[in-house]
Design an enzyme around this catalytic site. Structure first.
Site, PDB file in Angstrom:
ATOM      1  N   ARG A 104      73.417   1.171 -53.264  1.00 44.64           N
ATOM      2  CA  ARG A 104      72.576   0.019 -52.069  1.00 44.64           C
ATOM      3  C   ARG A 104      73.718   1.066 -50.850  1.00 44.64           C
ATOM      4  O   ARG A 104      73.939   2.105 -50.932  1.00 44.64           O
ATOM      5  CB  ARG A 104      74.001  -1.106 -52.408  1.00 44.64           C
ATOM      6  CG  ARG A 104      75.099  -0.782 -52.286  1.00 44.64           C
ATOM      7  CD  ARG A 104      75.988  -2.372 -52.509  1.00 44.64           C
ATOM      8  NE  ARG A 104      75.511  -3.630 -51.174  1.00 44.64           N
ATOM      9  CZ  ARG A 104      76.242  -3.367 -50.090  1.00 44.64           C
ATOM     10  NH1 ARG A 104      77.689  -2.882 -50.161  1.00 44.64           N
ATOM     11  NH2 ARG A 104      75.876  -4.167 -49.038  1.00 44.64           N
ATOM     12  N   LEU A 105      73.109   0.823 -49.876  1.00 45.57           N
ATOM     13  CA  LEU A 105      73.194   1.102 -48.212  1.00 45.57           C
ATOM     14  C   LEU A 105      73.644   0.081 -47.407  1.00 45.57           C
ATOM     15  O   LEU A 105      72.408  -1.163 -48.066  1.00 45.57           O
ATOM     16  CB  LEU A 105      72.032   2.083 -47.703  1.00 45.57           C
ATOM     17  CG  LEU A 105      72.224   3.525 -48.189  1.00 45.57           C
ATOM     18  CD1 LEU A 105      71.461   4.202 -46.711  1.00 45.57           C
ATOM     19  CD2 LEU A 105      74.185   3.947 -47.349  1.00 45.57           C
ATOM     20  N   ASP A 106      74.970  -0.506 -46.954  1.00 52.87           N
ATOM     21  CA  ASP A 106      74.649  -1.542 -45.434  1.00 52.87           C
ATOM     22  C   ASP A 106      73.584  -1.938 -44.930  1.00 52.87           C
ATOM     23  O   ASP A 106      72.944  -0.770 -44.718  1.00 52.87           O
ATOM     24  CB  ASP A 106      76.661  -1.616 -45.129  1.00 52.87           C
ATOM     25  CG  ASP A 106      77.472  -2.579 -46.228  1.00 52.87           C
ATOM     26  OD1 ASP A 106      77.111  -2.497 -46.991  1.00 52.87           O
ATOM     27  OD2 ASP A 106      78.742  -1.828 -45.394  1.00 52.87           O
ATOM     28  N   LYS A 107      73.292  -3.170 -44.716  1.00 56.06           N
ATOM     29  CA  LYS A 107      71.997  -3.112 -43.709  1.00 56.06           C
ATOM     30  C   LYS A 107      72.490  -2.708 -42.141  1.00 56.06           C
ATOM     31  O   LYS A 107      71.601  -2.323 -42.083  1.00 56.06           O
ATOM     32  CB  LYS A 107      72.183  -4.689 -43.403  1.00 56.06           C
ATOM     33  CG  LYS A 107      71.115  -5.442 -43.076  1.00 56.06           C
ATOM     34  CD  LYS A 107      70.638  -6.394 -42.470  1.00 56.06           C
ATOM     35  CE  LYS A 107      69.796  -7.275 -41.840  1.00 56.06           C
ATOM     36  NZ  LYS A 107      70.459  -8.814 -41.232  1.00 56.06           N
ATOM     37  N   GLU A 248      79.393   3.504 -47.822  1.00 54.61           N
ATOM     38  CA  GLU A 248      79.377   3.265 -46.483  1.00 54.61           C
ATOM     39  C   GLU A 248      79.795   1.882 -46.379  1.00 54.61           C
ATOM     40  O   GLU A 248      79.997   2.520 -45.135  1.00 54.61           O
ATOM     41  CB  GLU A 248      77.734   3.070 -46.499  1.00 54.61           C
ATOM     42  CG  GLU A 248      77.453   1.662 -46.424  1.00 54.61           C
ATOM     43  CD  GLU A 248      76.860   1.502 -48.110  1.00 54.61           C
ATOM     44  OE1 GLU A 248      76.189   0.081 -47.991  1.00 54.61           O
ATOM     45  OE2 GLU A 248      77.248   2.117 -49.138  1.00 54.61           O
TER      46      GLU A 248
END
Length: 248
Positions: A104-107, A248
């Site tokens: 994932r990557l944060d919003k 992240e």
């Protein structure tokens, strides 16, 4: 007769990751030959598997029907397969076949993320023990000092542990590149916060040998044959339990 664990059968099909398959089985949404199976059940040739009444197709032996995509995720896109979430990554990519993100990557973060229909490789890449390299470009809210770089590189106490030693290189007055091989939750942001800095921009530039090169924000492309070969080779020895990655 060759058999395969039910969760692996489902993830190999491209339906979801192995962890998500376990949750589906536990929730009683999976049927094996019309009956509710237990966790750990094995699937043999000729067995029929379904989720919520819909058949799960077998993966081709050579995985030639699998999809592997590199996507430059913009800020504001959420790395979830839940279609009811506004700005979810599946709608953003708009691919016709069922795919899901690897990690994932944060919003608020942007950059490279991989999506696939190959549930098996998801687990292999996410295993923390593999120590796969990820490169980030980070901008912070005030000038960087030599002490900050040294502290970031040598390890920072967060989440009841100390981060592993890593490579950190200053790029500008308020920016640096960091190379991580672990993926603690919001790791880079937490490390910076501990040292009195706030992240203003975070871009993942590279995952292993794969980079953002040629991809503008919001664009995606299929991995090349050479890239896939290297990817499968890099994760060939994966053996332990998968971990979710959110550095992240």
């Amino acid at each position: 007769m060759e058999t395969k664990r039910l969760n692996k059968f489902i993830s190999d099909s491209g339906y979801c990751s192995r962890r998500e398959a376990d949750a589906l089985i536990d929730a009683g949404r999976v049927r094996l030959n019309g009956k509710i199976p237990e966790l750990g059940t094995r699937v043999a040739d000729g067995d029929e598997v379904s989720v919520d009444g819909k058949p799960v197709e077998r993966v081709k032996a050579d995985k030639s029907d699998r999809v592997y995509i590199a996507y430059h995720k913009p800020v504001g896109i959420t790395c979830t397969t839940e279609r009811n979430v506004k700005g979810n990554i599946i709608d953003a990519v708009g691919f016709q076949q069922r795919i899901f993100p690897i990690g994932r990557l944060d919003k608020p973060s942007e950059g490279l993320i991989l999506l696939t229909s190959d549930g098996d490789i998801v687990n292999k890449i996410l295993r923390a023990e593999n120590a796969h390299k990820k490169v980030y470009r980070v901008n912070v809210d005030k000038p960087i000092t030599a002490r900050f770089i040294q502290k970031m590189a040598s390890g920072v106490p967060i989440l009841n542990t100390v981060t592993k030693r890593c490579e950190v290189r200053q790029c500008g007055q308020r920016s640096f590149d960091i190379v991580l091989t672990q993926g603690l939750n919001r790791q880079i942001r937490r490390m910076c916060e501990h040292l009195g800095y706030e992240v203003t921009r975070l871009v993942r530039k590279q995952i292993m040998h794969l980079s953002l090169k040629g991809l503008a924000s919001g664009e995606w492309r299929h991995l090349s044959g050479t890239e896939l070969e290297k990817l499968h080779s890099a994760v060939a020895d994966s053996t332990k339990t998968a971990m979710q990655s959110g550095a992240e």
